[in-house]
Scaffold this motif. Structure first.
Motif, PDB file in Angstrom:
ATOM      1  N   LYS A 157      -9.532  -4.049   6.013  1.00 23.06           N
ATOM      2  CA  LYS A 157      -9.477  -3.667   7.423  1.00 23.06           C
ATOM      3  C   LYS A 157      -8.335  -2.693   7.683  1.00 23.06           C
ATOM      4  O   LYS A 157      -8.466  -1.750   8.487  1.00 23.06           O
ATOM      5  CB  LYS A 157      -9.351  -4.914   8.294  1.00 23.06           C
ATOM      6  CG  LYS A 157     -10.645  -5.727   8.348  1.00 23.06           C
ATOM      7  CD  LYS A 157     -10.523  -6.952   9.222  1.00 23.06           C
ATOM      8  CE  LYS A 157     -11.840  -7.725   9.251  1.00 23.06           C
ATOM      9  NZ  LYS A 157     -11.769  -8.948  10.077  1.00 23.06           N
ATOM     10  N   LYS A 158      -7.209  -2.872   6.998  1.00 21.11           N
ATOM     11  CA  LYS A 158      -6.098  -1.931   7.145  1.00 21.11           C
ATOM     12  C   LYS A 158      -6.470  -0.566   6.573  1.00 21.11           C
ATOM     13  O   LYS A 158      -6.175   0.485   7.155  1.00 21.11           O
ATOM     14  CB  LYS A 158      -4.834  -2.462   6.459  1.00 21.11           C
ATOM     15  CG  LYS A 158      -4.092  -3.510   7.272  1.00 21.11           C
ATOM     16  CD  LYS A 158      -2.688  -3.705   6.753  1.00 21.11           C
ATOM     17  CE  LYS A 158      -1.922  -4.656   7.665  1.00 21.11           C
ATOM     18  NZ  LYS A 158      -1.712  -4.089   9.020  1.00 21.11           N
ATOM     19  N   VAL A 159      -7.107  -0.581   5.414  1.00 21.86           N
ATOM     20  CA  VAL A 159      -7.505   0.684   4.781  1.00 21.86           C
ATOM     21  C   VAL A 159      -8.508   1.425   5.655  1.00 21.86           C
ATOM     22  O   VAL A 159      -8.417   2.648   5.830  1.00 21.86           O
ATOM     23  CB  VAL A 159      -8.094   0.415   3.381  1.00 21.86           C
ATOM     24  CG1 VAL A 159      -8.723   1.678   2.808  1.00 21.86           C
ATOM     25  CG2 VAL A 159      -7.003  -0.095   2.444  1.00 21.86           C
ATOM     26  N   ILE A 203      -7.838   7.489  10.930  1.00 24.09           N
ATOM     27  CA  ILE A 203      -6.891   8.428  11.538  1.00 24.09           C
ATOM     28  C   ILE A 203      -6.302   9.406  10.524  1.00 24.09           C
ATOM     29  O   ILE A 203      -5.578  10.330  10.891  1.00 24.09           O
ATOM     30  CB  ILE A 203      -5.724   7.674  12.227  1.00 24.09           C
ATOM     31  CG1 ILE A 203      -4.992   6.768  11.233  1.00 24.09           C
ATOM     32  CG2 ILE A 203      -6.240   6.865  13.415  1.00 24.09           C
ATOM     33  CD1 ILE A 203      -3.756   6.098  11.822  1.00 24.09           C
ATOM     34  N   LEU A 204      -6.626   9.214   9.246  1.00 22.81           N
ATOM     35  CA  LEU A 204      -6.080  10.065   8.195  1.00 22.81           C
ATOM     36  C   LEU A 204      -7.115  10.214   7.086  1.00 22.81           C
ATOM     37  O   LEU A 204      -7.766   9.240   6.711  1.00 22.81           O
ATOM     38  CB  LEU A 204      -4.803   9.430   7.622  1.00 22.81           C
ATOM     39  CG  LEU A 204      -4.086  10.168   6.501  1.00 22.81           C
ATOM     40  CD1 LEU A 204      -3.423  11.428   7.047  1.00 22.81           C
ATOM     41  CD2 LEU A 204      -3.031   9.279   5.858  1.00 22.81           C
ATOM     42  N   GLY A 205      -7.283  11.425   6.574  1.00 22.36           N
ATOM     43  CA  GLY A 205      -8.243  11.640   5.506  1.00 22.36           C
ATOM     44  C   GLY A 205      -7.979  10.730   4.324  1.00 22.36           C
ATOM     45  O   GLY A 205      -6.869  10.695   3.794  1.00 22.36           O
ATOM     46  N   CYS A 206      -8.964   9.967   3.915  1.00 23.52           N
ATOM     47  CA  CYS A 206      -8.798   9.005   2.823  1.00 23.52           C
ATOM     48  C   CYS A 206     -10.161   8.714   2.225  1.00 23.52           C
ATOM     49  O   CYS A 206     -11.027   8.172   2.895  1.00 23.52           O
ATOM     50  CB  CYS A 206      -8.161   7.729   3.362  1.00 23.52           C
ATOM     51  SG  CYS A 206      -7.981   6.441   2.132  1.00 23.52           S
ATOM     52  N   GLN A 207     -10.358   9.071   0.947  1.00 22.70           N
ATOM     53  CA  GLN A 207     -11.666   8.923   0.322  1.00 22.70           C
ATOM     54  C   GLN A 207     -11.759   7.753  -0.651  1.00 22.70           C
ATOM     55  O   GLN A 207     -12.848   7.240  -0.901  1.00 22.70           O
ATOM     56  CB  GLN A 207     -12.033  10.216  -0.413  1.00 22.70           C
ATOM     57  CG  GLN A 207     -12.311  11.390   0.508  1.00 22.70           C
ATOM     58  CD  GLN A 207     -12.602  12.652  -0.277  1.00 22.70           C
ATOM     59  OE1 GLN A 207     -11.686  13.332  -0.712  1.00 22.70           O
ATOM     60  NE2 GLN A 207     -13.871  12.954  -0.457  1.00 22.70           N
ATOM     61  N   TYR A 208     -10.618   7.336  -1.227  1.00 21.91           N
ATOM     62  CA  TYR A 208     -10.678   6.308  -2.262  1.00 21.91           C
ATOM     63  C   TYR A 208      -9.549   5.292  -2.104  1.00 21.91           C
ATOM     64  O   TYR A 208      -8.453   5.613  -1.651  1.00 21.91           O
ATOM     65  CB  TYR A 208     -10.575   6.938  -3.658  1.00 21.91           C
ATOM     66  CG  TYR A 208     -11.779   7.772  -4.017  1.00 21.91           C
ATOM     67  CD1 TYR A 208     -12.932   7.181  -4.532  1.00 21.91           C
ATOM     68  CD2 TYR A 208     -11.779   9.149  -3.812  1.00 21.91           C
ATOM     69  CE1 TYR A 208     -14.041   7.940  -4.840  1.00 21.91           C
ATOM     70  CE2 TYR A 208     -12.898   9.921  -4.111  1.00 21.91           C
ATOM     71  CZ  TYR A 208     -14.021   9.302  -4.627  1.00 21.91           C
ATOM     72  OH  TYR A 208     -15.132  10.055  -4.923  1.00 21.91           O
ATOM     73  N   LEU A 209      -9.855   4.064  -2.484  1.00 17.03           N
ATOM     74  CA  LEU A 209      -8.866   3.005  -2.641  1.00 17.03           C
ATOM     75  C   LEU A 209      -8.788   2.710  -4.128  1.00 17.03           C
ATOM     76  O   LEU A 209      -9.819   2.537  -4.783  1.00 17.03           O
ATOM     77  CB  LEU A 209      -9.290   1.751  -1.881  1.00 17.03           C
ATOM     78  CG  LEU A 209      -8.422   0.498  -2.085  1.00 17.03           C
ATOM     79  CD1 LEU A 209      -7.014   0.718  -1.530  1.00 17.03           C
ATOM     80  CD2 LEU A 209      -9.076  -0.719  -1.416  1.00 17.03           C
ATOM     81  N   GLY A 260      -6.276   9.401  -1.199  1.00 16.60           N
ATOM     82  CA  GLY A 260      -6.553   7.992  -1.422  1.00 16.60           C
ATOM     83  C   GLY A 260      -5.422   7.090  -0.978  1.00 16.60           C
ATOM     84  O   GLY A 260      -4.380   7.541  -0.494  1.00 16.60           O
ATOM     85  N   ILE A 261      -5.645   5.803  -1.149  1.00 15.34           N
ATOM     86  CA  ILE A 261      -4.640   4.771  -0.890  1.00 15.34           C
ATOM     87  C   ILE A 261      -4.548   3.911  -2.138  1.00 15.34           C
ATOM     88  O   ILE A 261      -5.571   3.550  -2.731  1.00 15.34           O
ATOM     89  CB  ILE A 261      -5.027   3.905   0.322  1.00 15.34           C
ATOM     90  CG1 ILE A 261      -4.977   4.736   1.604  1.00 15.34           C
ATOM     91  CG2 ILE A 261      -4.096   2.695   0.448  1.00 15.34           C
ATOM     92  CD1 ILE A 261      -5.422   3.974   2.840  1.00 15.34           C
ATOM     93  N   VAL A 262      -3.326   3.587  -2.549  1.00 15.27           N
ATOM     94  CA  VAL A 262      -3.104   2.768  -3.733  1.00 15.27           C
ATOM     95  C   VAL A 262      -2.709   1.359  -3.297  1.00 15.27           C
ATOM     96  O   VAL A 262      -1.780   1.183  -2.507  1.00 15.27           O
ATOM     97  CB  VAL A 262      -1.981   3.339  -4.625  1.00 15.27           C
ATOM     98  CG1 VAL A 262      -1.997   2.648  -5.985  1.00 15.27           C
ATOM     99  CG2 VAL A 262      -2.113   4.840  -4.778  1.00 15.27           C
ATOM    100  N   LEU A 311       0.833  -1.198   0.000  1.00 16.87           N
ATOM    101  CA  LEU A 311       0.000   0.000   0.000  1.00 16.87           C
ATOM    102  C   LEU A 311       0.866   1.244   0.000  1.00 16.87           C
ATOM    103  O   LEU A 311       1.958   1.254   0.548  1.00 16.87           O
ATOM    104  CB  LEU A 311      -0.901   0.022   1.247  1.00 16.87           C
ATOM    105  CG  LEU A 311      -1.859  -1.155   1.467  1.00 16.87           C
ATOM    106  CD1 LEU A 311      -2.505  -1.047   2.839  1.00 16.87           C
ATOM    107  CD2 LEU A 311      -2.920  -1.200   0.382  1.00 16.87           C
ATOM    108  N   LYS A 312       0.356   2.300  -0.608  1.00 13.24           N
ATOM    109  CA  LYS A 312       1.013   3.598  -0.519  1.00 13.24           C
ATOM    110  C   LYS A 312      -0.066   4.673  -0.600  1.00 13.24           C
ATOM    111  O   LYS A 312      -1.181   4.421  -1.082  1.00 13.24           O
ATOM    112  CB  LYS A 312       2.048   3.774  -1.624  1.00 13.24           C
ATOM    113  CG  LYS A 312       1.462   3.911  -3.012  1.00 13.24           C
ATOM    114  CD  LYS A 312       2.543   3.851  -4.090  1.00 13.24           C
ATOM    115  CE  LYS A 312       3.585   4.940  -3.946  1.00 13.24           C
ATOM    116  NZ  LYS A 312       4.582   4.881  -5.047  1.00 13.24           N
ATOM    117  N   SER A 313       0.266   5.861  -0.129  1.00 12.95           N
ATOM    118  CA  SER A 313      -0.699   6.951  -0.198  1.00 12.95           C
ATOM    119  C   SER A 313      -0.820   7.433  -1.634  1.00 12.95           C
ATOM    120  O   SER A 313       0.113   7.317  -2.430  1.00 12.95           O
ATOM    121  CB  SER A 313      -0.264   8.108   0.711  1.00 12.95           C
ATOM    122  OG  SER A 313       1.001   8.604   0.307  1.00 12.95           O
TER     123      SER A 313
END
Length: 310
Positions: free
Chosen positions: A205-207, A213-219, A172-174, A79-81
Protein backbone atom coordinates in the motif's frame (compact mmCIF):
# COMPACT_ATOMS: atom_id res chain seq x y z
CA UNK A 1 -13.97 -20.33 17.63
CA UNK A 2 -11.75 -20.14 14.57
CA UNK A 3 -12.07 -16.92 12.56
CA UNK A 4 -11.55 -16.83 8.82
CA UNK A 5 -8.75 -15.11 6.90
CA UNK A 6 -10.67 -11.89 6.29
CA UNK A 7 -11.52 -11.62 9.97
CA UNK A 8 -7.88 -12.22 10.90
CA UNK A 9 -6.81 -9.49 8.48
CA UNK A 10 -9.34 -7.10 10.02
CA UNK A 11 -8.14 -7.96 13.51
CA UNK A 12 -4.51 -7.32 12.54
CA UNK A 13 -5.42 -4.01 10.92
CA UNK A 14 -7.01 -2.85 14.17
CA UNK A 15 -4.14 -4.17 16.27
CA UNK A 16 -1.12 -2.96 14.28
CA UNK A 17 0.10 0.55 13.58
CA UNK A 18 2.90 1.75 11.32
CA UNK A 19 5.25 4.53 12.30
CA UNK A 20 8.25 6.10 10.61
CA UNK A 21 11.28 5.35 12.78
CA UNK A 22 12.47 8.93 13.29
CA UNK A 23 9.00 10.45 13.68
CA UNK A 24 9.06 9.68 17.40
CA UNK A 25 12.14 10.10 19.61
CA UNK A 26 11.01 7.31 21.93
CA UNK A 27 11.76 4.88 19.10
CA UNK A 28 15.49 5.38 19.66
CA UNK A 29 15.18 3.41 22.88
CA UNK A 30 12.38 1.08 21.73
CA UNK A 31 14.43 -0.39 18.88
CA UNK A 32 17.03 -1.63 21.37
CA UNK A 33 14.50 -4.21 22.55
CA UNK A 34 13.86 -5.55 19.05
CA UNK A 35 14.99 -9.15 18.89
CA UNK A 36 15.25 -11.15 15.66
CA UNK A 37 16.03 -14.83 15.44
CA UNK A 38 19.62 -16.06 15.14
CA UNK A 39 19.84 -15.80 11.37
CA UNK A 40 18.22 -12.36 11.40
CA UNK A 41 20.81 -10.80 13.70
CA UNK A 42 22.30 -8.78 10.85
CA UNK A 43 18.97 -7.05 10.30
CA UNK A 44 18.56 -6.59 14.05
CA UNK A 45 22.00 -4.99 14.26
CA UNK A 46 21.11 -2.61 11.43
CA UNK A 47 18.00 -1.46 13.31
CA UNK A 48 19.97 -1.01 16.54
CA UNK A 49 23.04 0.72 15.12
CA UNK A 50 22.46 2.27 11.70
CA UNK A 51 18.78 2.72 10.91
CA UNK A 52 18.26 6.00 12.77
CA UNK A 53 21.15 7.81 11.10
CA UNK A 54 20.32 6.47 7.63
CA UNK A 55 16.71 7.57 8.03
CA UNK A 56 17.74 11.05 9.19
CA UNK A 57 20.25 11.40 6.34
CA UNK A 58 17.65 10.40 3.74
CA UNK A 59 19.45 7.26 2.58
CA UNK A 60 16.71 4.87 3.66
CA UNK A 61 13.24 5.30 5.11
CA UNK A 62 12.69 2.89 8.00
CA UNK A 63 9.24 1.93 9.29
CA UNK A 64 8.22 0.20 12.49
CA UNK A 65 5.14 -2.01 12.78
CA UNK A 66 3.93 -1.83 16.38
CA UNK A 67 1.37 -3.60 18.52
CA UNK A 68 -1.11 -0.83 19.45
CA UNK A 69 -1.84 -2.41 22.82
CA UNK A 70 1.73 -2.82 24.03
CA UNK A 71 3.76 -0.43 21.87
CA UNK A 72 6.18 -3.29 21.11
CA UNK A 73 7.83 -3.40 17.68
CA UNK A 74 6.76 -6.63 16.01
CA UNK A 75 8.19 -5.97 12.56
CA UNK A 76 10.30 -3.43 10.72
CA UNK A 77 10.96 -2.73 7.08
CA UNK A 78 12.82 -0.13 5.07
CA UNK A 79 12.40 1.41 1.63
CA UNK A 80 14.60 3.50 -0.60
CA UNK A 81 14.42 4.74 -4.17
CA UNK A 82 16.15 2.68 -6.82
CA UNK A 83 17.01 2.69 -10.49
CA UNK A 84 17.40 -0.07 -13.03
CA UNK A 85 18.59 0.27 -16.60
CA UNK A 86 19.00 -1.50 -19.91
CA UNK A 87 22.50 -1.23 -21.36
CA UNK A 88 22.92 -0.08 -24.95
CA UNK A 89 24.33 -3.48 -25.95
CA UNK A 90 21.72 -5.46 -24.02
CA UNK A 91 19.11 -7.48 -25.90
CA UNK A 92 15.59 -6.40 -25.05
CA UNK A 93 14.17 -9.58 -26.58
CA UNK A 94 15.24 -13.20 -26.49
CA UNK A 95 17.39 -13.89 -29.52
CA UNK A 96 18.72 -17.17 -30.83
CA UNK A 97 22.47 -17.66 -31.07
CA UNK A 98 22.23 -17.12 -34.82
CA UNK A 99 20.23 -13.88 -34.46
CA UNK A 100 22.65 -12.60 -31.83
CA UNK A 101 25.57 -13.38 -34.12
CA UNK A 102 24.00 -11.47 -37.02
CA UNK A 103 23.09 -8.47 -34.86
CA UNK A 104 26.57 -8.15 -33.39
CA UNK A 105 28.23 -8.50 -36.79
CA UNK A 106 26.02 -5.88 -38.43
CA UNK A 107 26.48 -3.33 -35.65
CA UNK A 108 30.24 -3.87 -35.48
CA UNK A 109 30.58 -3.52 -39.25
CA UNK A 110 28.53 -0.31 -39.28
CA UNK A 111 30.93 1.44 -36.92
CA UNK A 112 34.08 -0.02 -38.48
CA UNK A 113 35.22 2.64 -40.95
CA UNK A 114 37.42 0.11 -42.72
CA UNK A 115 34.52 -2.26 -43.39
CA UNK A 116 32.34 -2.10 -46.49
CA UNK A 117 29.99 -4.80 -45.24
CA UNK A 118 26.30 -3.83 -45.21
CA UNK A 119 23.29 -5.24 -43.41
CA UNK A 120 22.02 -6.58 -46.73
CA UNK A 121 25.33 -8.37 -47.29
CA UNK A 122 25.10 -10.11 -43.91
CA UNK A 123 21.46 -11.06 -44.36
CA UNK A 124 22.35 -12.49 -47.75
CA UNK A 125 24.60 -15.03 -46.04
CA UNK A 126 21.63 -16.30 -44.03
CA UNK A 127 19.02 -16.15 -46.75
CA UNK A 128 17.97 -19.77 -46.21
CA UNK A 129 17.89 -19.52 -42.40
CA UNK A 130 14.50 -19.55 -40.66
CA UNK A 131 14.05 -16.51 -38.39
CA UNK A 132 12.07 -13.26 -38.37
CA UNK A 133 14.32 -11.17 -40.60
CA UNK A 134 12.13 -8.05 -40.44
CA UNK A 135 12.19 -8.02 -36.65
CA UNK A 136 15.93 -8.60 -36.55
CA UNK A 137 16.60 -5.86 -39.09
CA UNK A 138 14.56 -3.45 -36.96
CA UNK A 139 16.52 -4.42 -33.83
CA UNK A 140 19.81 -3.89 -35.67
CA UNK A 141 18.76 -0.43 -36.83
CA UNK A 142 17.63 0.49 -33.30
CA UNK A 143 20.95 -0.69 -31.84
CA UNK A 144 22.91 1.32 -34.41
CA UNK A 145 20.84 4.45 -33.65
CA UNK A 146 21.40 4.02 -29.90
CA UNK A 147 25.16 3.68 -30.23
CA UNK A 148 25.35 6.56 -32.69
CA UNK A 149 23.34 8.84 -30.39
CA UNK A 150 25.51 7.90 -27.41
CA UNK A 151 28.63 8.74 -29.42
CA UNK A 152 27.11 12.06 -30.52
CA UNK A 153 26.17 12.92 -26.94
CA UNK A 154 29.76 12.34 -25.84
CA UNK A 155 31.09 14.57 -28.63
CA UNK A 156 28.60 17.37 -27.89
CA UNK A 157 28.76 17.39 -24.10
CA UNK A 158 32.28 16.11 -23.50
CA UNK A 159 30.83 14.36 -20.44
CA UNK A 160 33.14 11.43 -19.95
CA UNK A 161 33.72 10.87 -16.25
CA UNK A 162 30.88 9.75 -13.96
CA UNK A 163 28.45 9.29 -16.86
CA UNK A 164 27.00 5.97 -18.02
CA UNK A 165 25.01 6.15 -21.23
CA UNK A 166 22.25 3.55 -21.34
CA UNK A 167 19.36 2.58 -23.59
CA UNK A 168 16.67 3.08 -20.96
CA UNK A 169 16.16 3.61 -17.25
CA UNK A 170 13.44 2.18 -15.01
CA UNK A 171 12.53 3.94 -11.73
CA UNK A 172 11.95 1.67 -8.79
CA UNK A 173 11.70 1.19 -5.04
CA UNK A 174 13.99 -1.13 -3.08
CA UNK A 175 12.71 -3.09 -0.10
CA UNK A 176 16.04 -2.98 1.73
CA UNK A 177 15.04 -4.56 5.05
CA UNK A 178 12.19 -6.89 6.01
CA UNK A 179 12.34 -8.48 9.45
CA UNK A 180 10.00 -9.88 12.09
CA UNK A 181 10.63 -9.76 15.81
CA UNK A 182 11.05 -13.18 17.35
CA UNK A 183 9.13 -11.91 20.37
CA UNK A 184 5.62 -11.20 19.09
CA UNK A 185 2.19 -12.54 20.05
CA UNK A 186 0.75 -12.86 16.57
CA UNK A 187 2.51 -15.75 14.82
CA UNK A 188 0.58 -18.55 16.55
CA UNK A 189 -2.75 -16.78 16.16
CA UNK A 190 -2.76 -16.47 12.37
CA UNK A 191 -3.37 -18.80 9.43
CA UNK A 192 -0.71 -16.95 7.43
CA UNK A 193 2.76 -15.56 8.14
CA UNK A 194 2.91 -12.14 9.79
CA UNK A 195 5.43 -11.07 7.15
CA UNK A 196 2.96 -12.03 4.44
CA UNK A 197 0.42 -9.63 5.92
CA UNK A 198 2.97 -6.85 6.44
CA UNK A 199 4.14 -7.10 2.85
CA UNK A 200 0.77 -7.20 1.10
CA UNK A 201 -1.28 -4.99 3.42
CA UNK A 202 1.29 -2.44 4.59
CA UNK A 203 4.34 -2.30 2.32
CA UNK A 204 2.48 -2.72 -0.96
CA UNK A 205 0.00 0.00 0.00
CA UNK A 206 2.90 2.37 0.69
CA UNK A 207 4.55 1.50 -2.62
CA UNK A 208 1.29 2.04 -4.51
CA UNK A 209 0.86 5.41 -2.83
CA UNK A 210 4.41 6.44 -3.72
CA UNK A 211 3.86 5.36 -7.32
CA UNK A 212 0.73 7.52 -7.47
CA UNK A 213 2.79 10.67 -6.95
CA UNK A 214 6.19 9.65 -8.32
CA UNK A 215 7.24 7.63 -11.35
CA UNK A 216 7.90 4.08 -10.16
CA UNK A 217 7.82 0.94 -12.32
CA UNK A 218 9.38 -1.79 -10.18
CA UNK A 219 9.68 -2.99 -6.60
CA UNK A 220 12.78 -5.06 -5.93
CA UNK A 221 14.84 -6.58 -3.15
CA UNK A 222 17.96 -8.61 -2.44
CA UNK A 223 17.22 -11.86 -0.62
CA UNK A 224 19.92 -13.29 1.65
CA UNK A 225 19.48 -17.05 1.40
CA UNK A 226 22.43 -19.17 2.47
CA UNK A 227 20.59 -21.88 4.36
CA UNK A 228 19.44 -25.41 3.59
CA UNK A 229 15.72 -26.27 3.78
CA UNK A 230 14.64 -27.72 7.10
CA UNK A 231 11.33 -28.32 8.90
CA UNK A 232 9.40 -25.22 9.85
CA UNK A 233 9.64 -24.70 13.59
CA UNK A 234 13.41 -25.15 13.71
CA UNK A 235 14.72 -22.77 11.09
CA UNK A 236 15.43 -19.18 10.36
CA UNK A 237 12.34 -19.08 8.14
CA UNK A 238 10.28 -18.87 11.33
CA UNK A 239 11.05 -15.18 11.58
CA UNK A 240 9.32 -14.64 8.25
CA UNK A 241 7.30 -17.76 7.45
CA UNK A 242 5.55 -18.74 10.66
CA UNK A 243 2.50 -20.87 9.83
CA UNK A 244 0.21 -22.25 12.55
CA UNK A 245 0.98 -25.69 13.89
CA UNK A 246 -1.16 -27.40 16.48
CA UNK A 247 -0.88 -30.88 17.96
CA UNK A 248 -2.27 -32.45 14.79
CA UNK A 249 -0.04 -30.52 12.38
CA UNK A 250 2.53 -32.27 10.27
CA UNK A 251 5.87 -30.51 9.80
CA UNK A 252 6.61 -29.79 6.16
CA UNK A 253 9.86 -28.61 4.56
CA UNK A 254 10.35 -24.85 4.74
CA UNK A 255 10.71 -22.86 1.59
CA UNK A 256 14.09 -21.41 0.94
CA UNK A 257 13.86 -17.66 1.34
CA UNK A 258 14.10 -17.07 -2.41
CA UNK A 259 11.27 -19.51 -3.04
CA UNK A 260 9.24 -17.84 -0.32
CA UNK A 261 9.61 -14.47 -2.02
CA UNK A 262 8.71 -16.00 -5.38
CA UNK A 263 5.75 -18.11 -4.27
CA UNK A 264 4.24 -16.00 -1.52
CA UNK A 265 5.28 -12.44 -2.38
CA UNK A 266 5.27 -12.91 -6.18
CA UNK A 267 8.77 -11.68 -6.93
CA UNK A 268 10.71 -13.02 -9.91
CA UNK A 269 14.25 -12.99 -11.22
CA UNK A 270 15.51 -9.90 -13.04
CA UNK A 271 15.26 -10.11 -16.83
CA UNK A 272 15.65 -7.61 -19.67
CA UNK A 273 17.36 -4.98 -17.53
CA UNK A 274 20.32 -4.46 -15.22
CA UNK A 275 20.02 -4.04 -11.47
CA UNK A 276 22.51 -2.02 -9.41
CA UNK A 277 23.70 -4.18 -6.53
CA UNK A 278 25.54 -2.50 -3.63
CA UNK A 279 28.26 -4.18 -1.56
CA UNK A 280 25.85 -4.62 1.36
CA UNK A 281 23.79 -6.98 -0.78
CA UNK A 282 26.57 -9.09 -2.27
CA UNK A 283 25.80 -12.83 -1.94
CA UNK A 284 22.09 -12.06 -2.04
CA UNK A 285 19.60 -12.95 -4.77
CA UNK A 286 18.08 -10.11 -6.80
CA UNK A 287 14.29 -10.32 -7.20
CA UNK A 288 11.78 -7.93 -8.75
CA UNK A 289 8.14 -7.39 -9.63
CA UNK A 290 6.33 -4.68 -11.63
CA UNK A 291 4.46 -2.11 -9.58
CA UNK A 292 1.65 -2.38 -12.13
CA UNK A 293 1.15 -6.02 -11.07
CA UNK A 294 1.16 -5.48 -7.31
CA UNK A 295 -2.59 -5.17 -6.87
CA UNK A 296 -3.35 -8.25 -8.97
CA UNK A 297 -0.56 -10.20 -7.25
CA UNK A 298 -1.90 -9.15 -3.87
CA UNK A 299 -5.35 -10.52 -4.68
CA UNK A 300 -3.88 -13.76 -6.03
CA UNK A 301 -1.68 -14.24 -2.97
CA UNK A 302 -4.60 -13.90 -0.57
CA UNK A 303 -6.74 -16.23 -2.66
CA UNK A 304 -4.01 -18.86 -2.31
CA UNK A 305 -4.13 -18.60 1.47
CA UNK A 306 -7.92 -18.49 1.53
CA UNK A 307 -8.04 -21.74 -0.46
CA UNK A 308 -5.55 -23.37 1.90
CA UNK A 309 -7.58 -22.23 4.90
CA UNK A 310 -10.76 -23.95 3.67
Amino acid sequence: MKINIEEQKGWLESRLEVEALTSNKINQSLVKAFNACKQGKGLEKYLHDNAWDEDINGGTKVYLVKDRETGVIVFFFALKSGLLYRAIDADEYDLSMKEKEILDLCVKSHFDTSSELTIDDVFGWYEDESFDKDRLRKLIEERIDLKANAKLDLEQTAEQNNIMRVAKTFPGIVLTHFCKSEDNPFSKLLAFPLGFYVFWEIIVKKVLYISSILGCQYLYLFAADDTEPEPIGNSFYDYIYDDIYDEESVAIPAYKLVEYYKNELKFEEVQGMTILKPTYDFNCFSLIQPVSMLENNRKAAWIQHTDVDK
